[in-house]
Design an enzyme around this catalytic site. Structure first.
Site, short mmCIF file in Angstrom:
data_model
loop_
_atom_site.label_atom_id
_atom_site.label_comp_id
_atom_site.label_asym_id
_atom_site.label_seq_id
_atom_site.Cartn_x
_atom_site.Cartn_y
_atom_site.Cartn_z
N CYS A 21 16.87 -11.29 57.39
CA CYS A 21 17.89 -11.36 58.43
C CYS A 21 18.86 -12.46 58.02
O CYS A 21 18.78 -12.98 56.90
CB CYS A 21 17.30 -11.59 59.82
SG CYS A 21 16.51 -13.18 60.07
N CYS A 67 18.77 -7.12 60.50
CA CYS A 67 20.04 -7.61 61.00
C CYS A 67 21.15 -6.81 60.33
O CYS A 67 21.12 -6.60 59.11
CB CYS A 67 20.15 -9.10 60.67
SG CYS A 67 21.79 -9.81 60.80
N CYS A 106 22.64 -7.89 51.79
CA CYS A 106 21.40 -7.93 51.02
C CYS A 106 21.60 -7.36 49.62
O CYS A 106 22.13 -6.26 49.46
CB CYS A 106 20.31 -7.13 51.75
SG CYS A 106 18.67 -7.31 51.02
#
Length: 271
Positions: free
Chosen positions: A121, A195, A202
């Site tokens: 997250c 998230c 990411c």
């Protein structure tokens, strides 16, 4: 007593449609946006939206506004409701088809190397450490669970620490947030973003782990009062715990057919 002449259960009427079944199967493994579902199904977006509305009205699918782009929503499949619907449909056909209940056993993957799962997250202060702790607890150490953040906070959120201690008997008092970049070169079987912003940021990891997205609102944004924050973290931990339970059979099999999804632009890991 014969059930002839009775209408088919609501779950069957909803799920039996080919496109709705396709949407359910795509959402069974990861939360997705409508345009991603349209791409995966090969159907027009307006048609996909129509059938998503029917699934939402039937209580099988929920939608949350994306925290990355407020014009988007992420759709999530309520697997518990699906289980109830399937059980009810079986019982409506014949009492012998009513399934029993039980808790999944601890995961023991059928391989010499432990499975490794990473939860991501933004701050690594609430959602992802909660997920890491709950997966470790549910699998009794048979899965290597880690968490990290794209922009780590200075410390774990106290309400998250309190909820895990009081409701799940897990102590994270000594844990500190970590930056995702510290895991460069690490190998994972699953990378799970919790998230919407973290999903976009990411990076890719070596050997292409299976990617899953759980669109979970930040409980730290619930309010400034102690009561509001604790309630928000309690709900979030319960949501994550349910998702972890649904993930266990996938881990038990050592893989999932639901890891295929439209690619989002991701930055490379730093060298």
């Amino acid at each position: 007593m014969s059930a002839s002449g009775q209408a088919a259960p609501a779950f069957l009427r909803l799920a039996a449609h080919p496109l709705r079944w396709r949407l359910l199967t795509e959402l069974a493994g990861t939360d997705l946006r409508v345009r991603e579902l349209a791409t995966l199904s090969g159907e027009p977006q307006n048609l996909v939206s129509y059938h998503l509305r029917l699934l939402r009205d039937g209580g099988l699918v929920t939608a949350t506004r994306s925290s990355f782009d407020g014009r988007d929503s992420y759709y999530h499949l309520d697997l518990d409701r699906c289980a109830e619907g399937l059980a009810g449909a079986g019982a409506a056909l014949h009492p012998a088809l009513r399934p029993g209940s039980g808790t999944p056993p601890p995961v023991r993957p059928r391989r010499s190397r432990r499975l490794a799962a990473l939860f991501v997250c933004t701050g690594n202060s609430g959602r992802s450490p909660i997920a890491e702790a709950l997966l470790r607890q549910h699998t009794a150490g048979h899965v290597e669970a880690s968490s990290a953040g794209t922009r780590p906070a200075p410390r774990l959120h106290p309400d998250g620490v309190r909820v895990l201690r009081e409701r799940y008997a897990i102590d994270l008092a000594d844990q500190r947030p970590r930056h995702l970049d510290t895991l460069a070169g690490s190998r994972f079987d699953y990378v799970i973003t919790l998230c919407d912003r973290a999903r976009e940021a990411c990076p890719e990891f070596p050997q292409h782990p299976r990617r899953i997205h759980w669109s979970i609102p930040d409980p730290a944004a619930a309010g400034d009062s102690e009561q509001a924050g604790y309630r928000a973290f309690t709900r979030t931990a319960a949501d994550i715990d349910t998702r972890i339970r649904h993930l266990l059979p996938v881990l038990e099999q050592g893989g999932s057919r639901h890891d295929r999804k439209p690619r989002v632009r991701q930055r490379p890991l730093p060298g």
